[in-house]
Design a protein around this motif. Structure first.
Motif, short mmCIF file in Angstrom:
data_model
loop_
_atom_site.label_atom_id
_atom_site.label_comp_id
_atom_site.label_asym_id
_atom_site.label_seq_id
_atom_site.Cartn_x
_atom_site.Cartn_y
_atom_site.Cartn_z
N TYR A 255 0.79 -1.23 0.00
CA TYR A 255 0.00 0.00 0.00
C TYR A 255 0.83 1.29 0.00
CZ TYR A 255 -3.94 -3.04 1.13
OH TYR A 255 -4.90 -4.01 1.09
N THR A 256 2.04 1.24 0.52
CA THR A 256 2.79 2.47 0.74
C THR A 256 3.07 3.25 -0.53
OG1 THR A 256 4.83 1.17 0.68
CG2 THR A 256 3.91 1.70 2.85
N HIS A 257 3.47 2.58 -1.58
CA HIS A 257 3.87 3.29 -2.78
C HIS A 257 3.00 2.94 -3.99
CE1 HIS A 257 7.36 3.63 -0.13
NE2 HIS A 257 7.58 4.75 -0.75
N LYS A 258 1.76 2.57 -3.70
CA LYS A 258 0.81 2.37 -4.79
C LYS A 258 0.41 3.70 -5.39
CE LYS A 258 -1.89 -1.88 -4.48
NZ LYS A 258 -3.26 -2.41 -4.26
N ILE A 259 0.03 3.67 -6.66
CA ILE A 259 -0.53 4.86 -7.29
C ILE A 259 -1.92 4.51 -7.82
CG2 ILE A 259 1.72 5.79 -7.92
CD1 ILE A 259 1.05 4.83 -10.79
N ALA A 260 -2.60 5.50 -8.39
CA ALA A 260 -3.99 5.30 -8.79
C ALA A 260 -4.19 4.12 -9.73
CB ALA A 260 -4.53 6.58 -9.44
N ILE A 261 -3.28 3.93 -10.67
CA ILE A 261 -3.38 2.80 -11.60
C ILE A 261 -1.98 2.41 -12.05
CG2 ILE A 261 -3.71 4.29 -13.62
CD1 ILE A 261 -5.54 2.06 -14.78
N SER A 262 -1.70 1.12 -12.07
CA SER A 262 -0.41 0.63 -12.55
C SER A 262 -0.51 0.31 -14.03
CB SER A 262 0.00 -0.62 -11.77
OG SER A 262 -1.02 -1.60 -11.82
N ASN A 263 0.63 0.32 -14.70
CA ASN A 263 0.63 0.10 -16.15
C ASN A 263 0.10 -1.26 -16.55
OD1 ASN A 263 1.62 2.62 -16.96
ND2 ASN A 263 3.75 2.02 -16.65
N HIS A 264 0.28 -2.26 -15.70
CA HIS A 264 -0.15 -3.61 -16.11
C HIS A 264 -1.67 -3.73 -16.20
CE1 HIS A 264 -0.76 -4.40 -11.75
NE2 HIS A 264 -1.65 -5.28 -12.18
N ARG A 265 -2.40 -2.79 -15.61
CA ARG A 265 -3.86 -2.82 -15.70
C ARG A 265 -4.37 -2.24 -17.02
NH1 ARG A 265 -6.30 0.14 -10.74
NH2 ARG A 265 -8.19 -0.23 -11.98
N ILE A 266 -3.53 -1.52 -17.73
CA ILE A 266 -3.94 -0.91 -19.00
C ILE A 266 -3.85 -1.96 -20.11
CG2 ILE A 266 -3.45 0.90 -20.68
CD1 ILE A 266 -2.30 2.55 -18.40
N LYS A 267 -4.96 -2.22 -20.77
CA LYS A 267 -5.01 -3.29 -21.76
C LYS A 267 -4.86 -2.80 -23.19
CE LYS A 267 -5.15 -6.21 -18.65
NZ LYS A 267 -3.89 -6.93 -18.39
N SER A 268 -5.37 -1.62 -23.50
CA SER A 268 -5.25 -1.14 -24.88
C SER A 268 -5.44 0.37 -24.91
CB SER A 268 -6.29 -1.81 -25.79
OG SER A 268 -7.60 -1.43 -25.40
N ILE A 269 -4.80 0.98 -25.91
CA ILE A 269 -4.91 2.42 -26.14
C ILE A 269 -5.02 2.64 -27.65
CG2 ILE A 269 -3.83 4.69 -25.85
CD1 ILE A 269 -2.16 3.48 -23.58
N ASP A 270 -6.04 3.37 -28.07
CA ASP A 270 -6.11 3.76 -29.48
C ASP A 270 -6.10 5.28 -29.55
OD1 ASP A 270 -8.72 4.69 -28.94
OD2 ASP A 270 -9.65 2.81 -29.58
N ASN A 271 -6.47 5.83 -30.67
CA ASN A 271 -6.38 7.28 -30.85
C ASN A 271 -7.45 8.05 -30.09
OD1 ASN A 271 -4.13 7.16 -32.53
ND2 ASN A 271 -5.39 6.84 -34.36
N GLU A 272 -8.45 7.36 -29.57
CA GLU A 272 -9.53 8.06 -28.87
C GLU A 272 -9.72 7.59 -27.41
OE1 GLU A 272 -11.21 10.50 -30.15
OE2 GLU A 272 -10.31 10.36 -32.15
N ASN A 273 -9.52 6.28 -27.18
CA ASN A 273 -9.91 5.70 -25.89
C ASN A 273 -8.80 4.87 -25.26
OD1 ASN A 273 -12.72 6.59 -26.14
ND2 ASN A 273 -12.87 5.03 -27.76
N LEU A 274 -8.99 4.56 -23.99
CA LEU A 274 -8.11 3.68 -23.23
C LEU A 274 -8.98 2.67 -22.49
CD1 LEU A 274 -5.09 4.47 -21.01
CD2 LEU A 274 -7.10 3.46 -19.94
N THR A 275 -8.55 1.41 -22.46
CA THR A 275 -9.28 0.36 -21.75
C THR A 275 -8.39 -0.23 -20.67
OG1 THR A 275 -10.59 -0.18 -23.72
CG2 THR A 275 -10.46 -1.86 -21.99
N PHE A 276 -8.95 -0.40 -19.46
CA PHE A 276 -8.16 -0.95 -18.36
C PHE A 276 -9.00 -1.90 -17.52
CE2 PHE A 276 -10.12 2.93 -16.77
CZ PHE A 276 -10.54 2.60 -15.49
N ASP A 277 -8.30 -2.77 -16.80
CA ASP A 277 -8.95 -3.73 -15.89
C ASP A 277 -9.28 -3.05 -14.57
OD1 ASP A 277 -8.82 -5.84 -17.63
OD2 ASP A 277 -6.92 -6.61 -16.84
N TYR A 278 -10.36 -3.50 -13.94
CA TYR A 278 -10.65 -3.08 -12.58
C TYR A 278 -11.47 -4.15 -11.89
CZ TYR A 278 -15.53 -1.90 -13.72
OH TYR A 278 -16.85 -1.96 -14.08
N LYS A 279 -11.50 -4.11 -10.57
CA LYS A 279 -12.30 -5.05 -9.79
C LYS A 279 -13.55 -4.34 -9.29
CE LYS A 279 -8.41 -7.83 -8.15
NZ LYS A 279 -7.63 -8.25 -6.95
N ASP A 280 -14.68 -4.96 -9.49
CA ASP A 280 -15.95 -4.40 -9.03
C ASP A 280 -16.27 -5.00 -7.65
OD1 ASP A 280 -18.50 -3.53 -8.56
OD2 ASP A 280 -19.25 -3.95 -10.56
#
Length: 387
Positions: A255-280
């Motif tokens: 927990y100490t050095h976590k940030i809002a989102i890590s790069n490994h959660r980002i699945k794809s990026i195109d010219n308009e949008n970004l898709t990432f994983d999250y837990k509900d």
């Protein structure tokens, strides 16, 4: 012959398909348009640092292998605490420092969460809200400790985000299950197997403490949201004691050095949008994916850029720096703790990515202008990999 270059994933012009998608990729795609997103200057400076991290814009160095002669280029890190690529070493150093301070007592993980009604103030006055959160949390624990005539201790780490990058301010606290009495002796706060303190009672005192402080600091805003703050019970979450003191530091290290989102959660990026994983967590932590426009993603990410010089990890009571410096060693002796002496670290020599056996040695340093011409040109000073 041009030398093999390690760490190609850090090059701006590296093939996109060879690299994991990063927060920095979104920032590069947006470019100068970010100036129109309504961010403040501190947020813009932070995002600029993340975009430049481990690129030629921050300079770097060239290492040579002492076995195969391979040359390896590495770009400098931005070292910003909000950067997804710069937290690993900081986390390990923090864990190592805390491991010398452990006591043979139960430790509890307690989470103090602010309600959604406070979010609008947190956006415009983050320092006031987050400082008040720390203050109210510590005073709440002190109240319960004083009732048992002991001085408590606490390590608190601020997180401001939910899994979908929404604003969700809360403190992760590691609290030893007891404290120091008037004679300087250790005193347990609970019976074996019990929780630290009653959670419902903690929640009520926490809300009262926070609201009292907020009313003094922001009276007008407090009156605007007062009914919402008192309409529902506040949430304090507590877990049973950890299995061992050593597991506490490893756990808190998550927990100490976590940030809002890590790069490994980002699945794809195109010219308009970004898709990432999250837990509900409303559905028992089911993994889902969320797609946001670049602008909305950056807006949400910027919500979690802390104010300049804001301290997000704080130590209180007998875990504070002053107390530890003067009395911790004596308390550890009373509790018969065998403290391991710190071993002086030997200089770290990374292994060669080409031959895997040789060590890399620094042979050149360059600034923002990029690597030396002799390296890029493949002249006679260039040493090719022999493997």
């Amino acid at each position: 012959m041009q030398p093999q270059v390690a760490g190609t994933e850090h090059f701006d012009d590296a093939p996109y398909k060879l690299r994991r998608s990063e927060v920095a990729d979104v920032l590069r795609k947006v470019g100068s348009k970010i100036e129109s997103y309504g961010l403040n200057t501190w947020q813009l400076r932070t995002l600029s640092a993340i975009k430049k991290c481990r690129t030629a814009e921050l300079g770097g160095h060239i290492d040579g292998c002492d076995q195969c002669g391979n040359l390896t280029i590495s770009y400098n890190s931005c070292r910003n605490r909000h950067c997804p690529k710069c937290q690993g070493n900081k986390r390990e150093d923090w864990i190592e420092a805390r491991s010398t301070e452990l006591l043979p007592v139960p430790y509890f993980h307690v989470v103090f969460t602010l309600p959604e009604a406070i979010n609008s103030l947190a956006i415009h006055q983050p320092k006031i809200v987050y400082d008040t959160l720390f203050e109210a949390t510590w005073e709440t624990l002190q109240t319960f400790g004083k009732a048992k005539e002991m001085q408590m201790g606490m390590i608190a780490v601020l997180h401001t985000w939910g899994q979908n990058l929404s604003l969700h301010p809360h403190l992760h606290c590691i609290v030893p299950g007891g404290g120091i009495d008037a004679d300087g002796q250790w005193k347990n706060s609970h019976s074996k197997g019990d929780f630290l303190f009653p959670v419902k009672a903690l929640s009520k005192v926490f809300r009262a403490k926070f609201c009292e402080k907020l009313k003094k600091k922001e009276p007008i805003k407090y009156e605007q949201i007062r009914q919402e703050l008192w309409r529902k019970p506040w949430v304090v979450f507590a877990k049973k004691p950890f299995g061992s003191p050593n597991s506490v530091v490893e756990y808190l290290g998550r927990y100490t050095h976590k940030i809002a989102i890590s790069n490994h959660r980002i699945k794809s990026i195109d010219n308009e949008n970004l898709t990432f994983d999250y837990k509900d967590y409303r559905m028992a932590g089911v993994k889902k994916q969320m797609t946001l426009t670049h602008r909305e993603f950056i807006r949400r990410f910027a919500l979690h850029i802390l104010p300049k010089r804001f301290v997000k990890i704080r130590h209180y009571g007998f875990l504070s720096s002053t107390w530890k410096r003067e009395k911790l060693k004596l308390l550890q002796e009373k509790l018969q703790v065998k403290v391991l002496e710190k071993v002086e670290k030997k200089p770290f020599l990374p292994k060669c990515p080409c031959c895997k056996t040789g060590n890399l040695h620094r042979i050149a340093v360059f600034d923002q202008r990029g690597p030396p011409a002799w390296y890029l040109g493949g002249g006679q000073n260039t040493i090719p990999c022999k493997s």
